[in-house]
Design a protein around this motif. Sequence first.
Motif, PDB file in Angstrom:
ATOM      1  N   SER A 256       9.434   9.934  -6.739  1.00 58.43           N
ATOM      2  CA  SER A 256       8.459  10.054  -5.660  1.00 58.43           C
ATOM      3  C   SER A 256       7.834  11.446  -5.581  1.00 58.43           C
ATOM      4  N   VAL A 257       8.529  12.464  -6.088  1.00 61.26           N
ATOM      5  CA  VAL A 257       7.985  13.827  -6.032  1.00 61.26           C
ATOM      6  C   VAL A 257       7.440  14.279  -7.384  1.00 61.26           C
ATOM      7  N   LEU A 258       7.427  13.366  -8.346  1.00 61.84           N
ATOM      8  CA  LEU A 258       6.958  13.724  -9.699  1.00 61.84           C
ATOM      9  C   LEU A 258       5.515  14.204  -9.672  1.00 61.84           C
ATOM     10  N   GLY A 259       4.638  13.431  -9.018  1.00 67.36           N
ATOM     11  CA  GLY A 259       3.209  13.709  -9.084  1.00 67.36           C
ATOM     12  C   GLY A 259       2.762  14.931  -8.314  1.00 67.36           C
ATOM     13  N   TYR A 260       3.313  15.166  -7.123  1.00 69.44           N
ATOM     14  CA  TYR A 260       2.785  16.253  -6.302  1.00 69.44           C
ATOM     15  C   TYR A 260       3.620  17.528  -6.343  1.00 69.44           C
ATOM     16  N   MET A 261       4.811  17.499  -6.941  1.00 70.47           N
ATOM     17  CA  MET A 261       5.611  18.715  -6.994  1.00 70.47           C
ATOM     18  C   MET A 261       6.066  19.070  -8.408  1.00 70.47           C
ATOM     19  N   ILE A 262       6.761  18.167  -9.076  1.00 71.74           N
ATOM     20  CA  ILE A 262       7.350  18.489 -10.376  1.00 71.74           C
ATOM     21  C   ILE A 262       6.281  18.732 -11.430  1.00 71.74           C
ATOM     22  N   ILE A 263       5.317  17.808 -11.554  1.00 72.45           N
ATOM     23  CA  ILE A 263       4.287  17.963 -12.591  1.00 72.45           C
ATOM     24  C   ILE A 263       3.453  19.228 -12.363  1.00 72.45           C
ATOM     25  N   PRO A 264       2.904  19.474 -11.161  1.00 70.77           N
ATOM     26  CA  PRO A 264       2.129  20.710 -10.976  1.00 70.77           C
ATOM     27  C   PRO A 264       2.934  21.973 -11.249  1.00 70.77           C
ATOM     28  N   PHE A 265       4.196  21.997 -10.805  1.00 69.89           N
ATOM     29  CA  PHE A 265       5.024  23.192 -11.001  1.00 69.89           C
ATOM     30  C   PHE A 265       5.292  23.453 -12.482  1.00 69.89           C
ATOM     31  N   VAL A 266       5.778  22.438 -13.190  1.00 67.61           N
ATOM     32  CA  VAL A 266       6.114  22.609 -14.604  1.00 67.61           C
ATOM     33  C   VAL A 266       4.862  22.934 -15.417  1.00 67.61           C
ATOM     34  N   THR A 267       3.777  22.233 -15.124  1.00 64.04           N
ATOM     35  CA  THR A 267       2.536  22.453 -15.871  1.00 64.04           C
ATOM     36  C   THR A 267       2.008  23.865 -15.651  1.00 64.04           C
ATOM     37  N   LEU A 268       2.016  24.307 -14.401  1.00 61.40           N
ATOM     38  CA  LEU A 268       1.537  25.655 -14.101  1.00 61.40           C
ATOM     39  C   LEU A 268       2.412  26.714 -14.769  1.00 61.40           C
ATOM     40  N   LEU A 269       3.720  26.502 -14.760  1.00 61.94           N
ATOM     41  CA  LEU A 269       4.642  27.455 -15.392  1.00 61.94           C
ATOM     42  C   LEU A 269       4.402  27.516 -16.897  1.00 61.94           C
ATOM     43  N   VAL A 270       4.385  26.360 -17.538  1.00 59.96           N
ATOM     44  CA  VAL A 270       4.243  26.301 -19.008  1.00 59.96           C
ATOM     45  C   VAL A 270       2.897  26.861 -19.445  1.00 59.96           C
ATOM     46  N   PHE A 271       1.815  26.353 -18.844  1.00 59.72           N
ATOM     47  CA  PHE A 271       0.485  26.765 -19.306  1.00 59.72           C
ATOM     48  C   PHE A 271       0.093  28.131 -18.758  1.00 59.72           C
ATOM     49  N   GLY A 272       0.663  28.529 -17.628  1.00 60.91           N
ATOM     50  CA  GLY A 272       0.412  29.875 -17.138  1.00 60.91           C
ATOM     51  C   GLY A 272       0.929  30.916 -18.111  1.00 60.91           C
ATOM     52  N   LEU A 273       2.174  30.763 -18.548  1.00 61.85           N
ATOM     53  CA  LEU A 273       2.747  31.700 -19.522  1.00 61.85           C
ATOM     54  C   LEU A 273       2.048  31.608 -20.874  1.00 61.85           C
ATOM     55  N   LEU A 274       1.759  30.362 -21.292  1.00 61.49           N
ATOM     56  CA  LEU A 274       1.090  30.164 -22.577  1.00 61.49           C
ATOM     57  C   LEU A 274      -0.293  30.816 -22.579  1.00 61.49           C
ATOM     58  N   THR A 275      -1.002  30.696 -21.454  1.00 61.24           N
ATOM     59  CA  THR A 275      -2.341  31.271 -21.350  1.00 61.24           C
ATOM     60  C   THR A 275      -2.281  32.789 -21.288  1.00 61.24           C
ATOM     61  N   TYR A 276      -1.309  33.318 -20.551  1.00 63.91           N
ATOM     62  CA  TYR A 276      -1.215  34.774 -20.419  1.00 63.91           C
ATOM     63  C   TYR A 276      -0.933  35.450 -21.762  1.00 63.91           C
ATOM     64  N   PHE A 277      -0.038  34.850 -22.526  1.00 63.49           N
ATOM     65  CA  PHE A 277       0.380  35.500 -23.768  1.00 63.49           C
ATOM     66  C   PHE A 277      -0.415  35.071 -25.006  1.00 63.49           C
ATOM     67  N   LEU A 278      -1.003  33.867 -24.978  1.00 63.23           N
ATOM     68  CA  LEU A 278      -1.637  33.367 -26.195  1.00 63.23           C
ATOM     69  C   LEU A 278      -3.048  32.826 -25.973  1.00 63.23           C
ATOM     70  N   LEU A 279      -3.165  31.750 -25.188  1.00 61.91           N
ATOM     71  CA  LEU A 279      -4.452  31.073 -25.061  1.00 61.91           C
ATOM     72  C   LEU A 279      -5.530  31.977 -24.467  1.00 61.91           C
ATOM     73  N   GLY A 280      -5.197  32.672 -23.392  1.00 62.49           N
ATOM     74  CA  GLY A 280      -6.188  33.525 -22.730  1.00 62.49           C
ATOM     75  C   GLY A 280      -6.761  34.580 -23.648  1.00 62.49           C
ATOM     76  N   PRO A 281      -5.927  35.434 -24.249  1.00 56.78           N
ATOM     77  CA  PRO A 281      -6.458  36.449 -25.160  1.00 56.78           C
ATOM     78  C   PRO A 281      -7.211  35.860 -26.353  1.00 56.78           C
ATOM     79  N   ALA A 282      -6.678  34.750 -26.914  1.00 60.92           N
ATOM     80  CA  ALA A 282      -7.329  34.142 -28.083  1.00 60.92           C
ATOM     81  C   ALA A 282      -8.711  33.613 -27.729  1.00 60.92           C
ATOM     82  N   MET A 283      -8.816  32.884 -26.604  1.00 59.01           N
ATOM     83  CA  MET A 283     -10.097  32.319 -26.214  1.00 59.01           C
ATOM     84  C   MET A 283     -11.060  33.406 -25.761  1.00 59.01           C
ATOM     85  N   ALA A 284     -10.536  34.457 -25.123  1.00 57.68           N
ATOM     86  CA  ALA A 284     -11.390  35.573 -24.723  1.00 57.68           C
ATOM     87  C   ALA A 284     -11.983  36.273 -25.945  1.00 57.68           C
TER      88      ALA A 284
END
Length: 477
Positions: A256-284
């Motif tokens: 019941s909490v998958l959609g509004y809590m678990i998915i946003p949290f995990v996704t933000l954590l994973v892609f936030g770090l990935l973007t900060y260290f890799l995706l962001g600088p590469a795309m910039a």
Amino acid sequence: MTKIVAVTNCPAGIAHTYMVAEAIEEKAKSLGYEVHVETQGASGVENKLTTEQIAEADYVILAIGKGLTDHDKERFNQKKVVELPVSEALKHIDTLFDDLEANSHVLSSSKVKLGADQETVTEGVMSYLMAGVSAALPFVIGGGLLIAIGSMMVQFGMPNTPLGKGTEPSLAWIITSIGNLGFQFMIPIMGAYIAYAISDKPAFAPAFLVTFLANDNQLLGTDSGAGFLGAIVIGLSIGYFVKYFKKLKLGKNFQSVLGYMIIPFVTLLVFGLLTYFLLGPAMAWLMSVMLSFLQNIPTSMKIVGGFIVGAMLAFDMGGPINKTAWFFSFSLLSSHVFNWYGIVGVVTLLPPMAAAIATWIKPSIFSKQERAASWSAFLVGMTVATEPAIPYALAAPLPMITANTLAGGITGALTIFLNVERTAPGIGIFDPLIGLESPWYWFYLCVAVGLALNVLFIITFKSHWLKKQAEKEAKAA
């Protein structure tokens, strides 16, 4: 009496959405059907279908270009549905109602795709990108108009005083600053809605925040932000990541909490770090290289590029080729590159206005219906909606499309050569009057030259085409 409900939407939510809705209403009423049409355009949902109207409907017509939400699919569950791309609806409006029973199928809301052809309508990268563009449009339009107003205030002698210690900011500066927010948030909202189009609400917040991060060059320590390239990569990546994440089964207590809590949290954590260290600088870095290339390419190459973009814009009048060129030009606005979008502001005016003018100059090569529609085509065409040119192109595809494409290419080359800039979507022919297109004199020169060429090509090519058609008929007889 046969009862019909319909939904129309298109990626930009401006022209096709409302023109198709009007066409469906007029055709259905002429056949004696009761019809209700819901439009999902740039202004949001209008004439929303009621539960009662849907329940009583014999058929549902879906003329769509950016797909349906899960809620929409649930509304029409188990209804007889006739579906077609919104870009094709005007072409087939006369035959759309010929055999509704044979052409319809029962919609199951559990299916992701609505039918055999629906993948090209609701699925696919381009439809997701255009969903992002559709959401970003109000930000750019509102922001662009405010910036234009602020600029005009300064030109009329009002002060442009920024906020500082001991100083009050001027009204012109405040208005311009608010307008700049539209451009600042344009890219994050684009990335968020690309992800949203793929996997709905759980993807929205992570995509928005991560795209915002990718465009904060101070936080990333890069020379520039990731721009629209970052929005595309991040939006698609998060969208597909969440799409498959949603299929995860965590048990009764956590589902019941998958959609509004678990998915946003995990996704933000994973892609936030990935973007900060890799995706962001590469795309910039990639965005910096592309912008440097566009700004420093030789004039001759820039003219060739302008010809290609102009030809693509005029070729299929709102179709996929037009949308590709439009998306490229529009997406550069966030990086304050305005001359490619200047081509859009000029070339998209040409096909319908030129067709109308050609009917006035040489009415003998046009049908009675085409002549009657000329004023409508001219006036609507002034607002950069190319769709009124479609009926003229359908009546004589080879000469009309050739004339439009050639005139569009030449005009695009001239526009980029003269460095006409358009800072935001506006109201077409009057854009220079509200500060959205400049220099105004080069803009109107390009429009005048483009119209003259387009009208000349239409009359020349269509006259020759009709002569050849008459000769073939004479030989056959």
